[in-house]
Motif scaffolding. Structure first.
Motif, PDB file in Angstrom:
ATOM      1  N   ARG A 196      -0.607  -0.065  30.266  1.00 18.55           N
ATOM      2  CA  ARG A 196      -0.237  -1.364  30.955  1.00 18.55           C
ATOM      3  C   ARG A 196       0.853  -2.207  30.249  1.00 18.55           C
ATOM      4  NH1 ARG A 196      -5.808  -4.209  32.100  1.00 18.55           N
ATOM      5  NH2 ARG A 196      -6.163  -3.890  29.862  1.00 18.55           N
ATOM      6  N   HIS A 197       0.892  -2.442  28.948  1.00 11.24           N
ATOM      7  CA  HIS A 197       2.090  -3.118  28.333  1.00 11.24           C
ATOM      8  C   HIS A 197       3.139  -2.544  28.272  1.00 11.24           C
ATOM      9  CE1 HIS A 197      -0.735  -6.176  27.025  1.00 11.24           C
ATOM     10  NE2 HIS A 197      -1.378  -5.105  26.261  1.00 11.24           N
ATOM     11  N   GLN A 198       3.351  -0.918  28.407  1.00  8.02           N
ATOM     12  CA  GLN A 198       4.513  -0.496  28.353  1.00  8.02           C
ATOM     13  C   GLN A 198       5.329  -0.482  29.923  1.00  8.02           C
ATOM     14  OE1 GLN A 198       3.809   3.765  27.395  1.00  8.02           O
ATOM     15  NE2 GLN A 198       3.692   3.114  25.033  1.00  8.02           N
ATOM     16  N   VAL A 199       4.275  -0.302  30.848  1.00  9.61           N
ATOM     17  CA  VAL A 199       4.812  -0.590  32.375  1.00  9.61           C
ATOM     18  C   VAL A 199       5.205  -1.801  32.513  1.00  9.61           C
ATOM     19  CG1 VAL A 199       3.990  -0.511  34.687  1.00  9.61           C
ATOM     20  CG2 VAL A 199       3.319   1.290  32.988  1.00  9.61           C
ATOM     21  N   ASP A 200       4.452  -2.927  32.368  1.00  8.30           N
ATOM     22  CA  ASP A 200       4.773  -4.287  32.312  1.00  8.30           C
ATOM     23  C   ASP A 200       6.194  -4.651  31.848  1.00  8.30           C
ATOM     24  OD1 ASP A 200       2.452  -4.804  33.821  1.00  8.30           O
ATOM     25  OD2 ASP A 200       1.463  -5.774  32.266  1.00  8.30           O
ATOM     26  N   ALA A 201       6.241  -4.342  30.647  1.00 11.74           N
ATOM     27  CA  ALA A 201       7.713  -4.487  30.017  1.00 11.74           C
ATOM     28  C   ALA A 201       8.776  -3.727  30.724  1.00 11.74           C
ATOM     29  CB  ALA A 201       7.894  -3.992  28.349  1.00 11.74           C
ATOM     30  N   PHE A 257       5.419   6.877  30.015  1.00 12.74           N
ATOM     31  CA  PHE A 257       4.654   6.117  29.518  1.00 12.74           C
ATOM     32  C   PHE A 257       3.312   6.598  28.844  1.00 12.74           C
ATOM     33  CE2 PHE A 257       6.368   3.922  33.480  1.00 12.74           C
ATOM     34  CZ  PHE A 257       7.068   2.975  32.775  1.00 12.74           C
ATOM     35  N   ALA A 258       2.821   6.145  27.983  1.00 15.19           N
ATOM     36  CA  ALA A 258       1.668   6.776  27.090  1.00 15.19           C
ATOM     37  C   ALA A 258       0.488   6.566  28.167  1.00 15.19           C
ATOM     38  CB  ALA A 258       1.604   6.014  25.916  1.00 15.19           C
ATOM     39  N   ILE A 259      -0.584   7.435  27.939  1.00 14.78           N
ATOM     40  CA  ILE A 259      -1.932   7.243  28.844  1.00 14.78           C
ATOM     41  C   ILE A 259      -2.845   6.514  27.991  1.00 14.78           C
ATOM     42  CG2 ILE A 259      -3.760   8.468  29.999  1.00 14.78           C
ATOM     43  CD1 ILE A 259      -1.022   8.891  31.175  1.00 14.78           C
ATOM     44  N   ALA A 260      -3.443   5.537  28.444  1.00 21.53           N
ATOM     45  CA  ALA A 260      -4.434   4.898  27.806  1.00 21.53           C
ATOM     46  C   ALA A 260      -5.671   4.688  28.658  1.00 21.53           C
ATOM     47  CB  ALA A 260      -3.819   3.322  27.513  1.00 21.53           C
ATOM     48  N   LEU A 261      -6.689   4.188  28.208  1.00 26.50           N
ATOM     49  CA  LEU A 261      -7.984   3.947  28.833  1.00 26.50           C
ATOM     50  C   LEU A 261      -7.849   2.421  29.454  1.00 26.50           C
ATOM     51  CD1 LEU A 261     -10.788   4.640  26.312  1.00 26.50           C
ATOM     52  CD2 LEU A 261     -10.168   5.967  28.080  1.00 26.50           C
ATOM     53  N   ARG A 262      -8.413   2.402  30.732  1.00 18.75           N
ATOM     54  CA  ARG A 262      -7.992   1.117  31.589  1.00 18.75           C
ATOM     55  C   ARG A 262      -6.683   0.914  31.767  1.00 18.75           C
ATOM     56  NH1 ARG A 262     -11.345  -0.591  34.669  1.00 18.75           N
ATOM     57  NH2 ARG A 262     -10.740  -2.851  34.337  1.00 18.75           N
ATOM     58  N   GLY A 263      -5.787   1.713  31.981  1.00 21.34           N
ATOM     59  CA  GLY A 263      -4.427   1.758  32.223  1.00 21.34           C
ATOM     60  C   GLY A 263      -4.224   1.476  33.873  1.00 21.34           C
ATOM     61  N   TYR A 264      -2.707   1.708  34.089  1.00 23.44           N
ATOM     62  CA  TYR A 264      -2.470   1.416  35.500  1.00 23.44           C
ATOM     63  C   TYR A 264      -2.499   2.820  36.291  1.00 23.44           C
ATOM     64  CZ  TYR A 264      -0.600  -3.187  34.763  1.00 23.44           C
ATOM     65  OH  TYR A 264      -0.371  -4.640  34.637  1.00 23.44           O
ATOM     66  N   ARG A 265      -2.917   2.802  37.306  1.00 26.46           N
ATOM     67  CA  ARG A 265      -2.997   4.126  37.939  1.00 26.46           C
ATOM     68  C   ARG A 265      -1.659   4.824  38.056  1.00 26.46           C
ATOM     69  NH1 ARG A 265      -5.114   3.754  43.884  1.00 26.46           N
ATOM     70  NH2 ARG A 265      -7.018   2.852  42.851  1.00 26.46           N
ATOM     71  N   PHE A 293      -0.568  -3.366  39.787  1.00 27.35           N
ATOM     72  CA  PHE A 293      -1.069  -2.004  39.985  1.00 27.35           C
ATOM     73  C   PHE A 293      -2.515  -1.997  39.736  1.00 27.35           C
ATOM     74  CE2 PHE A 293       3.511  -1.821  38.247  1.00 27.35           C
ATOM     75  CZ  PHE A 293       4.000  -1.053  39.191  1.00 27.35           C
ATOM     76  N   PRO A 294      -2.841  -0.879  40.597  1.00 24.16           N
ATOM     77  CA  PRO A 294      -4.484  -0.936  40.128  1.00 24.16           C
ATOM     78  C   PRO A 294      -4.781  -0.220  39.055  1.00 24.16           C
ATOM     79  CG  PRO A 294      -3.601   0.679  42.072  1.00 24.16           C
ATOM     80  CD  PRO A 294      -2.389  -0.218  41.478  1.00 24.16           C
ATOM     81  N   LEU A 295      -5.945  -0.496  38.560  1.00 25.97           N
ATOM     82  CA  LEU A 295      -6.471  -0.004  37.345  1.00 25.97           C
ATOM     83  C   LEU A 295      -7.023   1.204  37.475  1.00 25.97           C
ATOM     84  CD1 LEU A 295      -7.621  -2.943  35.273  1.00 25.97           C
ATOM     85  CD2 LEU A 295      -5.389  -2.132  35.154  1.00 25.97           C
ATOM     86  N   ALA A 296      -7.051   2.248  36.565  1.00 26.50           N
ATOM     87  CA  ALA A 296      -7.635   3.724  36.496  1.00 26.50           C
ATOM     88  C   ALA A 296      -8.411   3.571  35.203  1.00 26.50           C
ATOM     89  CB  ALA A 296      -7.012   4.712  36.733  1.00 26.50           C
ATOM     90  N   LEU A 297      -9.468   4.486  35.197  1.00 28.64           N
ATOM     91  CA  LEU A 297     -10.063   4.793  33.795  1.00 28.64           C
ATOM     92  C   LEU A 297      -9.054   5.323  32.740  1.00 28.64           C
ATOM     93  CD1 LEU A 297     -12.751   5.212  31.999  1.00 28.64           C
ATOM     94  CD2 LEU A 297     -12.838   7.296  32.941  1.00 28.64           C
ATOM     95  N   ARG A 298      -8.384   6.274  33.226  1.00 27.95           N
ATOM     96  CA  ARG A 298      -7.131   6.574  32.194  1.00 27.95           C
ATOM     97  C   ARG A 298      -5.928   6.408  33.003  1.00 27.95           C
ATOM     98  NH1 ARG A 298      -7.366   9.641  27.782  1.00 27.95           N
ATOM     99  NH2 ARG A 298      -5.748  11.199  28.503  1.00 27.95           N
ATOM    100  N   GLY A 299      -5.024   5.810  32.741  1.00 28.63           N
ATOM    101  CA  GLY A 299      -3.725   5.422  33.286  1.00 28.63           C
ATOM    102  C   GLY A 299      -2.718   5.259  32.508  1.00 28.63           C
TER     103      GLY A 299
END
Length: 170
Positions: free
Chosen positions: A13-18, A47-55, A4-10
Motif C-alpha cells: 500500500r505505501h509503495q502504491v500510495d507514494a 510493486f512488492a506484494i504484501a499481506l492486506r495490500g491493494y487489489r 483501492f480495495p484491499l486484498a489478502l495479498r496485494g
C-alpha cells in the motif's frame, strides 16, 4: 487519490500510495514533492506484494488510465503516423516470431496474438499509443504452449520506443 480495495495479498500500500501521489502531482492535481513521473515509468513500475495490500487488478487498471493521461500530456495531440511508417510497423508486427515454450513459463499465445491483432488495427488507423504497448500484460503458462517472455517483452519495448521516436520527429 484513488481509494483501492484491499486484498489478502496485494500490492504494498505505501509503495502504491507514494507512486500515485507522484502521478497526481505530475498531472497537476496535487502538489508535487518528488520528481515528475513519465509514461514510460508508469509502464514499467513494479510493486512488492504484501499481506492486506491493494487489489492488484484495481491498481493495474488505474495505472493504465494514468498511463494514457501522461502519454497525452507528453505527446500533445498524439499525431498520426505517416502511412509509410505505419506500414513498416505493421510489417514488423506481422513478421515477428517468438521462441515457443512448453515446459518453462511463457506468455499465453492466444493473449499475445490477440494483442498483436489489436495493435495492427491501431497501426492501420495510424494512431498507435506506446503507453498501451508498455501497459500490455499477459497471463503466463506452464506445461502448455506459450511464448518466451523475454522475446515478447523485448519486441514490445522496441516497438513502443520506435513509436515514441516517430512521434518526436513529427
Amino acid at each position: 487519490m484513488p481509494d483501492f480495495p484491499l486484498a489478502l495479498r496485494g500490492y504494498h500500500r505505501h509503495q502504491v500510495d507514494a507512486f500515485v501521489a507522484r502521478i497526481e502531482g505530475t498531472l497537476g492535481r496535487a502538489q508535487l514533492f518528488a520528481p515528475p513521473v513519465t509514461a514510460a515509468e508508469v509502464g514499467t513500475v513494479r510493486f512488492a506484494i504484501a499481506l492486506r495490500g491493494y487489489r492488484v487488478q484495481a491498481v493495474d487498471e488505474r495505472l493504465e488510465e494514468y498511463l494514457r493521461e501522461l502519454e497525452l500530456k507528453e505527446n500533445g495531440d498524439g499525431r498520426r503516423l505517416s502511412a509509410a511508417d505505419a506500414d513498416r510497423l505493421i510489417g514488423l508486427v506481422r513478421n515477428v516470431r517468438f521462441v515457443p515454450t512448453r515446459l518453462s513459463e511463457g506468455y499465453d499465445e492466444r493473449e499475445v496474438d490477440a494483442f498483436l491483432d489489436r495493435l495492427i488495427a491501431e497501426l492501420r488507423g495510424r494512431r498507435p499509443r506506446s503507453a498501451d504497448i508498455r501497459a500490455a500484460r499477459f497471463a503466463t503458462t506452464r506445461l502448455r504452449p506459450g511464448y518466451a517472455q523475454p522475446d515478447v517483452d523485448g519486441f514490445l519495448d522496441h516497438l513502443a520506443a520506435e513509436i515514441d521516436r516517430l512521434a518526436r520527429t513529427r
